[in-house]
Design an enzyme around this catalytic site. Structure first.
Site, PDB file in Angstrom:
ATOM      1  N   LYS A  76       0.845  -1.197   0.000  1.00  0.00           N
ATOM      2  CA  LYS A  76       0.000   0.000   0.000  1.00  0.00           C
ATOM      3  C   LYS A  76       0.881   1.248   0.000  1.00  0.00           C
ATOM      4  O   LYS A  76       1.922   1.283   0.659  1.00  0.00           O
ATOM      5  CB  LYS A  76      -0.912  -0.034   1.247  1.00  0.00           C
ATOM      6  CG  LYS A  76      -1.963   1.073   1.286  1.00  0.00           C
ATOM      7  CD  LYS A  76      -2.871   0.924   2.505  1.00  0.00           C
ATOM      8  CE  LYS A  76      -3.918   2.024   2.557  1.00  0.00           C
ATOM      9  NZ  LYS A  76      -4.858   1.853   3.684  1.00  0.00           N
ATOM     10  N   SER A 154      -9.881   2.336   2.763  1.00  0.00           N
ATOM     11  CA  SER A 154      -8.923   3.043   1.928  1.00  0.00           C
ATOM     12  C   SER A 154      -7.966   2.108   1.172  1.00  0.00           C
ATOM     13  O   SER A 154      -7.311   2.531   0.223  1.00  0.00           O
ATOM     14  CB  SER A 154      -8.099   3.993   2.798  1.00  0.00           C
ATOM     15  OG  SER A 154      -7.334   3.264   3.752  1.00  0.00           O
ATOM     16  N   SER A 178     -10.498  -0.047   6.977  1.00  0.00           N
ATOM     17  CA  SER A 178      -9.861   0.084   5.658  1.00  0.00           C
ATOM     18  C   SER A 178      -9.171  -1.169   5.132  1.00  0.00           C
ATOM     19  O   SER A 178      -8.692  -1.171   4.004  1.00  0.00           O
ATOM     20  CB  SER A 178      -8.852   1.229   5.679  1.00  0.00           C
ATOM     21  OG  SER A 178      -9.502   2.457   5.672  1.00  0.00           O
TER      22      SER A 178
END
Length: 491
Positions: A76, A154, A178
């Site tokens: 990420k 997210s 998330s």
């Protein structure tokens, strides 16, 4: 089956037997990433680094090889990776390449993992649909009609990449859901560990008392393997717990006879879709069939979780994001003649931060201001303590894990919430934020499809530090559900 479609456990065995090389496995993923451009999951591919690491993994094979030797992962964009763009999907960090490696990525590389590149996400992890990213939307590999769907957020890029087999697994972070919400939206497994189980050092901060990194994988076994490599005490993170890391994979015995599973009555929300209710009932039956005892429990302060979360998280964010001022790194606005330092701060932040980040910084600054600190922030902290106490009391009464829905719906269309009240988007976190507020471990497991053919997940919440037990319950649920569906390839 292409090599990129393997799970970590399958690839590990094939690599150990010499049936597959790390270079071949990495090349299969890089080819899939090139083909997967329409998903916009990978935003900074690192093929040279990946192939160098894969060659090193092949040379290392044998006794000294780590648990993830030769396994290609996506990272990420919130994790700092040395010499590789790490900009938290924000224009304010455009061009930022850290001089250091986050603890999590360091641990993964020590275990022999291969980094394929950085993954799309909501800007500074603020969002539930991956629509606040400076890179543009990540797209869910699952599709209905011709609508492009959100992969959740997210960690939307991470979820899309794993679901589409662009990588074997990915790292995510979870501040209010998330990891778990995107995992549910894309039919994969995602676990948020206990707060303090995984180091936050080198992860761009959103809300420091809520953020926690975790794995996003194709199976519960893979989640256990990857979490084992990510977890552990880190002296560089003052909130990291000095607690031994058990062998999570060895804990997957599949035996949950006599275990108590709590069903919180407050999670039966008004207007909850019948499909979610039916899925939850099926989950209860599966665990009962495996020998668990199902008990009704009460978590009375659940209804205050979202408002408390959306006071605490923006408050911490406004403090954490004060450092982005255009002085030392990242974007700096062009200044006109006669502009002073305050103009530089204001213009830089106005240009660099997206709308949702600006909204949350404003909310956070407001609730921390002198006149409102007690009315909002202190009250939210008290509510948080009550939410934690609810869970403590349930676990003290003998409950081993708690079963809830993971999300209030399946994935929705990109752009569908654009004109909605921001609160409509925040409601996506209704089942997940309590877990962050209480600092507990939670896992999302894919259990079925809705009438449109989109994946739905259930969430299991565990006792603090009992990720091993939680993963075992999830393993039982996964086996009973037998979810093997994959998105039809359209990209």
């Amino acid at each position: 089956m292409n090599a990129n479609e393997l799970t970590i456990a399958e690839a590990r065995d094939a690599l150990a037997k010499g049936e597959l090389s790390a270079v071949d496995l990495t090349m299969a993923c890089l080819t899939a990433i090139d083909a997967g451009t329409p998903l916009n999951a990978f935003v900074h591919a690192t093929p040279e680094i990946a192939l160098d690491q894969a060659r090193a993994a092949d040379a290392r094979r044998g006794a000294e090889a780590g648990a993830l030797n030769g396994i290609p992962l996506g990272i990420k964009d919130l994790f700092c990776t040395r010499g590789v763009a790490s900009q938290a999907a924000s224009n304010i960090l455009r061009g930022f390449k850290p001089e250091y490696e986050s603890t999590v990525t360091s641990k993964l590389f020590e275990a022999g993992a291969v980094m394929l590149g950085k993954l799309n996400m909501d800007e500074f992890a603020m969002g539930s649909s991956n629509e606040t990213s400076c890179y543009g939307d990540a797209v869910n590999p699952w599709k209905v009609d011709d609508r492009r769907l959100t992969p959740g957020g997210s960690s939307g890029g991470s979820a899309a990449a794993v679901a589409a087999d662009l990588c074997l697994a990915a790292t995510g972070t979870d501040t209010g859901g998330s990891i778990r919400q995107p995992a549910a939206f894309t039919g994969i497994v995602g676990i948020k560990p206990t707060y303090g189980r995984v180091s936050r050092w080198g992860i761009v901060a959103f809300a420091s008392s809520l953020d926690q990194a975790g794995p996003m994988t194709k199976s519960v076994r893979d989640a256990a393997i990857l979490l084992g490599a990510m977890a552990g005490h880190d002296p560089k993170d003052s909130t990291s717990a000095d607690i031994p890391v058990p062998d999570f994979e060895a804990a997957l015995t599949g035996d949950i006879r006599g275990r108590k599973i709590g069903i919180p009555r407050e999670y039966r929300m008004e207007g909850m879709p019948a499909e979610i209710e039916a899925l939850w009932a099926r989950g209860r039956e599966m665990l009962a069939d495996a020998g668990a005892e199902i008990v009704d429990i009460s978590l009375p302060h659940t209804k205050y979780a979202l408002p408390a979360y959306y006071v605490i998280a923006p408050a911490e964010a406004s403090s954490n994001l004060a450092r982005y001022d255009g002085v030392r790194y990242g974007h700096r606005a062009r200044l006109g003649q006669g502009d002073g330092i305050v103009d530089m701060y204001e213009k830089t932040r106005a240009e660099g931060f997206g709308k949702e980040v600006q909204r949350r910084v404003m909310i956070g600054t407001y609730v921390l201001s002198a006149g409102f600190y007690d009315a909002y922030y202190n009250r939210a902290r008290k509510v948080r303590a009550l939410i934690k106490r609810d869970f403590d009391e349930a676990f003290a009464a003998g409950v081993d894990a708690i079963l809830t829905p993971a999300t209030p719906s399946s994935a929705f269309g990109l752009g569908e919430m654009a004109d909605a009240d921001p609160v409509a988007m925040y409601l996506n976190d209704v089942f997940t934020v309590t877990v962050n507020l209480a600092g507990l471990p939670g896992i999302s497991v894919p259990v079925g499809l809705d009438a449109k053919g989109l994946p739905l997940g259930l969430q299991l919440i565990g006792r603090p530090w009992d990720e091993a037990g939680l993963l075992n319950h999830a393993h039982v649920l996964e086996r009973a559900a037998g979810f093997v569906e994959k998105p039809r390839k359209w990209w």
